[in-house]
Design an enzyme around this catalytic site. Sequence first.
Site, PDB file in Angstrom:
ATOM      1  N   TYR A  42       1.516   9.658   4.869  1.00 46.16           N
ATOM      2  CA  TYR A  42       2.698   8.805   4.949  1.00 46.16           C
ATOM      3  C   TYR A  42       3.453   8.812   3.626  1.00 46.16           C
ATOM      4  O   TYR A  42       2.869   8.598   2.557  1.00 46.16           O
ATOM      5  CB  TYR A  42       2.319   7.368   5.319  1.00 46.16           C
ATOM      6  N   GLN A  82       5.264   1.730  13.089  1.00 50.89           N
ATOM      7  CA  GLN A  82       5.288   2.630  14.247  1.00 50.89           C
ATOM      8  C   GLN A  82       4.833   4.038  13.877  1.00 50.89           C
ATOM      9  O   GLN A  82       4.256   4.756  14.705  1.00 50.89           O
ATOM     10  CB  GLN A  82       6.677   2.662  14.893  1.00 50.89           C
ATOM     11  N   THR A 126       2.664  -1.927  -6.551  1.00 49.99           N
ATOM     12  CA  THR A 126       2.222  -1.156  -7.704  1.00 49.99           C
ATOM     13  C   THR A 126       2.059  -2.046  -8.932  1.00 49.99           C
ATOM     14  O   THR A 126       2.666  -3.122  -9.025  1.00 49.99           O
ATOM     15  CB  THR A 126       3.212  -0.014  -7.981  1.00 49.99           C
ATOM     16  N   GLU A 174     -41.409  -1.656  12.135  1.00 50.14           N
ATOM     17  CA  GLU A 174     -40.097  -2.136  12.571  1.00 50.14           C
ATOM     18  C   GLU A 174     -40.071  -2.476  14.057  1.00 50.14           C
ATOM     19  O   GLU A 174     -39.004  -2.777  14.599  1.00 50.14           O
ATOM     20  CB  GLU A 174     -39.021  -1.079  12.238  1.00 50.14           C
ATOM     21  N   ASP A 234       2.853   9.864 -12.783  1.00 51.76           N
ATOM     22  CA  ASP A 234       3.564   9.806 -11.507  1.00 51.76           C
ATOM     23  C   ASP A 234       4.032  11.179 -11.060  1.00 51.76           C
ATOM     24  O   ASP A 234       4.167  11.430  -9.858  1.00 51.76           O
ATOM     25  CB  ASP A 234       4.784   8.878 -11.627  1.00 51.76           C
ATOM     26  N   GLN A 242       7.505   0.417 -14.359  1.00 50.93           N
ATOM     27  CA  GLN A 242       6.706   0.037 -13.189  1.00 50.93           C
ATOM     28  C   GLN A 242       7.411  -1.044 -12.381  1.00 50.93           C
ATOM     29  O   GLN A 242       7.392  -1.026 -11.150  1.00 50.93           O
ATOM     30  CB  GLN A 242       5.321  -0.443 -13.639  1.00 50.93           C
ATOM     31  N   HIS A 273       9.950  -0.248  -9.417  1.00 48.43           N
ATOM     32  CA  HIS A 273       9.560   0.094  -8.051  1.00 48.43           C
ATOM     33  C   HIS A 273       9.966  -0.966  -7.034  1.00 48.43           C
ATOM     34  O   HIS A 273      10.471  -0.651  -5.960  1.00 48.43           O
ATOM     35  CB  HIS A 273       8.036   0.273  -7.968  1.00 48.43           C
ATOM     36  N   GLU A 323      -4.174  -0.673 -11.355  1.00 49.58           N
ATOM     37  CA  GLU A 323      -3.869   0.628 -10.754  1.00 49.58           C
ATOM     38  C   GLU A 323      -3.610   1.651 -11.868  1.00 49.58           C
ATOM     39  O   GLU A 323      -4.161   2.749 -11.860  1.00 49.58           O
ATOM     40  CB  GLU A 323      -2.636   0.483  -9.856  1.00 49.58           C
ATOM     41  N   HIS A 324      -2.741   1.291 -12.807  1.00 49.36           N
ATOM     42  CA  HIS A 324      -2.446   2.131 -13.972  1.00 49.36           C
ATOM     43  C   HIS A 324      -2.772   1.316 -15.224  1.00 49.36           C
ATOM     44  O   HIS A 324      -2.283   0.194 -15.372  1.00 49.36           O
ATOM     45  CB  HIS A 324      -0.965   2.515 -14.036  1.00 49.36           C
ATOM     46  N   HIS A 329     -39.821   5.370  18.385  1.00 46.85           N
ATOM     47  CA  HIS A 329     -39.502   6.262  17.273  1.00 46.85           C
ATOM     48  C   HIS A 329     -40.742   7.072  16.867  1.00 46.85           C
ATOM     49  O   HIS A 329     -40.668   8.284  16.642  1.00 46.85           O
ATOM     50  CB  HIS A 329     -39.013   5.461  16.063  1.00 46.85           C
ATOM     51  N   ASN A 369       4.828  -0.173   2.733  1.00 45.78           N
ATOM     52  CA  ASN A 369       5.064  -1.615   2.581  1.00 45.78           C
ATOM     53  C   ASN A 369       4.012  -2.425   3.340  1.00 45.78           C
ATOM     54  O   ASN A 369       3.055  -1.880   3.902  1.00 45.78           O
ATOM     55  CB  ASN A 369       6.486  -1.975   3.025  1.00 45.78           C
TER      56      ASN A 369
END
Length: 452
Positions: free
Chosen positions: A134, A198, A253, A432, A378, A275, A278, A344-345, A437, A230
């Site tokens: 995506y 979707q 981010t 067990e 990036d 940053q 974004h 994240e960074h 088994h 998103n």
Amino acid sequence: MPARVQLARLDLRGTTPSRARLRSELPRGGVDVDAVLHQVQPVVDDVRERGSAAALDLSEKFDGVRPPTVRVPRAQLDKALAELDSAVREALETSISRARTVHAAQRRTDVTTEVVPGGTVTERWVPVERVGLYVPGGNAVYPSSVVMNVVPAQQAGVGSLVVCSPPQARFDGLPHPTVLAAAAMLGVDEVWAVGGAQAVALLAFGGTDTADVDGSDDLAPVDMITGPGNIYVTAAKRLCRGVVGIDAEAGPTEIAVLADGTADPAHVAADLISQAEHDVMAASVLVTTSSALADAVDDAVNAQLTTTKHAERVATALSGRQSGIVLVDDIAQGLTVVDAYAAEHLEIQTEDARAVATRVRSAGAIFVGPWAPVSLGDYCAGSNHVLPTAGCARHSSGLSVQTFLRGIHVVDYSEQALEDVRHHVVALANAEDLPAHGEAVRLRFEPLTPRN
């Protein structure tokens, strides 16, 4: 021009905050995925039932455009690449080349371990068969996300790739041409003009396109979905998890900068702003031992905002509860803070930054010193920029070749090797209360005793 921005401050000097306190008090935004699940569930259900027809209806509703088909014709990919700005093409070629160099080294090899004579376990690394990647639209255009998703999947040996990106009204229902060009450069010939929840649902359940495009109308479902998006994309990934695998539930981010008095405030301010550019929910956090640097960064941020293109967006992000400055006594306490934050960074802009970076335990990616800004990562560092957010770097890694590989154990035992261990299998099976088994092993050596 927005009013003067003043980043919120948290002063931890003279304290020894617990891990729990740090998690609760450090600047953090995030999104409440649960709050939108009730909105996304009908979208997922509709696409599951009606396939591409539902996806196109929803694109018209949410994106204001209805592509004639979901699948983008190959001719459009070729056209986008032919018309791509030469400087952008050269930059993408560099990004792709460096990403391939780094990710090629991540491929694992099969390993066979002889447990006992005649008994081996081999760990095979098998790529996922088909993956949906995506690439978001929204505030910006992300050909770099095409690179960061496609390259590790290709290096892993994934057999079939489809890139999904939202249709754009100004491009006659096609995804942004730079996204199409990046896909073409990478040899991806299956791109779907669908975005949002979707898109995730259509990737998960598949369907039939409204027309035959390049010899096929089949929109085959995938086995795994990766890539940021998103809150609605994230909610759809949560709802479809289990039907397909996902990389992560990505949040807004974020950047954290660990700095001392040797850092250049203009550099730090620029990186915080980059940053924040974004999204209004993006997080920018400075952790520093120097109150003088904190003051200078505040001044530098406001000076740079006068020339920043997306100044309103940046100012909103920097003024939000997810952004701020944290004052600490020393680098050791700063490391405790950034490990609890698990950015994240994470940039290290301190004296002897390389040594400090080796002490970090939790971060999606670490950028060392003044010449390794996040924006390098990036695009052209060779590292991957699809990284864990919202503190998930404490337990998760960024996108890599490993994301697309499955480890499968292959067990190969001879008769003698099984004979040598069968009494242990029987003992554990009985412990067990799973006697069948044990019987599955015993009957290979002794006739099954009928029970009255």
